[in-house]
Design an enzyme around this catalytic site. Sequence first.
Site, PDB file in Angstrom:
ATOM      1  N   TYR A 229      34.702  36.074   7.478  1.00 35.76           N
ATOM      2  CA  TYR A 229      34.713  37.373   6.784  1.00 35.76           C
ATOM      3  C   TYR A 229      33.452  37.519   5.931  1.00 35.76           C
ATOM      4  O   TYR A 229      32.756  38.533   5.985  1.00 35.76           O
ATOM      5  CB  TYR A 229      35.970  37.433   5.916  1.00 35.76           C
ATOM      6  CG  TYR A 229      36.176  38.729   5.148  1.00 35.76           C
ATOM      7  CD1 TYR A 229      36.401  39.921   5.823  1.00 35.76           C
ATOM      8  CD2 TYR A 229      36.205  38.737   3.758  1.00 35.76           C
ATOM      9  CE1 TYR A 229      36.624  41.099   5.126  1.00 35.76           C
ATOM     10  CE2 TYR A 229      36.435  39.902   3.054  1.00 35.76           C
ATOM     11  CZ  TYR A 229      36.652  41.082   3.747  1.00 35.76           C
ATOM     12  OH  TYR A 229      36.877  42.248   3.041  1.00 35.76           O
TER      13      TYR A 229
ATOM     14  N   GLY B  20      43.648  52.305   7.611  1.00 37.18           N
ATOM     15  CA  GLY B  20      43.771  51.051   6.870  1.00 37.18           C
ATOM     16  C   GLY B  20      44.114  51.294   5.402  1.00 37.18           C
ATOM     17  O   GLY B  20      44.301  52.432   4.969  1.00 37.18           O
ATOM     18  N   GLN B  21      44.163  50.199   4.633  1.00 35.51           N
ATOM     19  CA  GLN B  21      44.579  50.309   3.228  1.00 35.51           C
ATOM     20  C   GLN B  21      43.669  51.268   2.466  1.00 35.51           C
ATOM     21  O   GLN B  21      44.134  52.190   1.799  1.00 35.51           O
ATOM     22  CB  GLN B  21      44.556  48.931   2.552  1.00 35.51           C
ATOM     23  CG  GLN B  21      45.122  48.964   1.138  1.00 35.51           C
ATOM     24  CD  GLN B  21      44.666  47.784   0.271  1.00 35.51           C
ATOM     25  OE1 GLN B  21      43.772  47.019   0.636  1.00 35.51           O
ATOM     26  NE2 GLN B  21      45.277  47.645  -0.887  1.00 35.51           N
TER      27      GLN B  21
ATOM     28  N   GLY C 123      38.181  53.682  10.669  1.00 37.42           N
ATOM     29  CA  GLY C 123      39.174  52.817  10.014  1.00 37.42           C
ATOM     30  C   GLY C 123      40.001  53.622   9.020  1.00 37.42           C
ATOM     31  O   GLY C 123      40.339  53.138   7.934  1.00 37.42           O
TER      32      GLY C 123
ATOM     33  N   ILE D 211      41.812  45.049  -3.662  1.00 35.82           N
ATOM     34  CA  ILE D 211      42.216  46.427  -3.971  1.00 35.82           C
ATOM     35  C   ILE D 211      43.746  46.499  -3.977  1.00 35.82           C
ATOM     36  O   ILE D 211      44.401  46.077  -3.017  1.00 35.82           O
ATOM     37  CB  ILE D 211      41.650  47.428  -2.932  1.00 35.82           C
ATOM     38  CG1 ILE D 211      40.120  47.307  -2.825  1.00 35.82           C
ATOM     39  CG2 ILE D 211      42.064  48.858  -3.289  1.00 35.82           C
ATOM     40  CD1 ILE D 211      39.359  47.625  -4.076  1.00 35.82           C
TER      41      ILE D 211
ATOM     42  N   LYS E 284      30.185  40.059   6.124  1.00 36.73           N
ATOM     43  CA  LYS E 284      29.835  40.944   5.006  1.00 36.73           C
ATOM     44  C   LYS E 284      28.375  40.754   4.593  1.00 36.73           C
ATOM     45  O   LYS E 284      27.671  41.725   4.320  1.00 36.73           O
ATOM     46  CB  LYS E 284      30.774  40.715   3.816  1.00 36.73           C
ATOM     47  CG  LYS E 284      32.201  41.199   4.058  1.00 36.73           C
ATOM     48  CD  LYS E 284      32.247  42.682   4.394  1.00 36.73           C
ATOM     49  CE  LYS E 284      33.652  43.230   4.581  1.00 36.73           C
ATOM     50  NZ  LYS E 284      33.660  44.592   5.159  1.00 36.73           N
TER      51      LYS E 284
HETATM   52  C1  AKB Z   1      40.511  40.139   1.296  1.00 38.45           C
HETATM   53  O1  AKB Z   1      41.228  39.510   0.502  1.00 38.45           O
HETATM   54  O2  AKB Z   1      40.154  39.710   2.397  1.00 38.45           O
HETATM   55  C2  AKB Z   1      39.997  41.493   0.861  1.00 38.45           C
HETATM   56  C3  AKB Z   1      38.700  41.379   0.112  1.00 38.45           C
HETATM   57  C4  AKB Z   1      38.674  40.875  -1.258  1.00 38.45           C
HETATM   58  O3  AKB Z   1      37.680  41.714   0.646  1.00 38.45           O
HETATM   59  N1  AKB Z   1      40.974  42.139   0.040  1.00 38.45           N
END
Ligand code: AKB
Length: 320
Positions: A142, A11-12, A8, A172, A146
């Site tokens: 998400y 990516g950012q 990755g 970030i 995680k």
């Molecule tokens: C998002 O907003 O999905 C990410 C994070 C806080 O993991 N920047």
Amino acid sequence: MKNILVIGSVGQIGSELTMELRNRYGNDHVVAGYRKTKPSQELAESGPLEIVDATDVDRIVEVVKKYKIDAIYNLAALLSGVAEKRPQAAWNVGVNGVYNVLEIAREFNCAVFFPSSIGAFGSSTPLDNTPQDTIQRPGTMYGVTKVAGELLSDYYYKRFGVDTRGVRYPGIISNLTLPGGGTTDYAVEIYYDAIKNGKFTCPLPKGTFLDMMYMPDALDAAIDLMEADPDKLKHRNCFNVTAMSFDPEIIFNSVKKYLPDFTMDYDVDAVKQGIAESWPNKMDDSAAREEWGWNPKWDLDAMTRDMLKVIKEKHAKGLI
Ligand code: AKB
């Protein structure tokens, strides 16, 4: 760590982390793994570059063997907003991909860095001073990926001795590569819109406090943790880390201090609002401070000055 693979890398975070790792460990020792997006010229020309997909085990093994990799930074993930639109893809990359990397790390004796997130928490978590060890029942795909990644990483450490370490990143903020589809992206976009248009429409309502961090601190967090003395680590996956907490009004006023004509209005995105409201207002990162010396250097005002300076220069050169 002698030879590192970043999965990755365009990516950012990956685009800057790969370059920082190359600065610290030598260009030839850091392989930039990417999937589809074309890498920048700097990334492509400064060191080894390989197509690597977190969901393709054979390909990762090939690259690990070719470069004698002993540490993998696995940054492949779909951010929170995109993951809600494509939950199956988010699971595939964020859980199956993490499992693949851990299995390969077990077989080839690699250390692994896993970036978790404030998204690993949910509305039943204490949202103020969110403890290191607390309830984690996220309501987003998400967040589910995680939490699964944190648990899998801890399992591989305890069961197989794989040197897994990770942090729970807040939003970030950076000025090289734009984030894509995250809930905290507004805190990056506000700076670009301030310079380009003098105004910004905010997708989160006022009063929505979230943890945030400037990119240089995010890079230090990853590298310092991977270099930390293992005997001092009571936790592993993953450490709360934060540098600041603000709501849209606070960042707006921070920008307005330097651009007095800047204006902001609101057009709230209900999905993002729901996600943001289930995430911590401010995490307690004392475990990271105590166990491996986490100590962020950038506050909101210093970050705003730097963001505006860099984006202004890019704008003047016609790069944005
Ligand atoms: C998002 O907003 O999905 C990410 C994070 C806080 O993991 N920047």
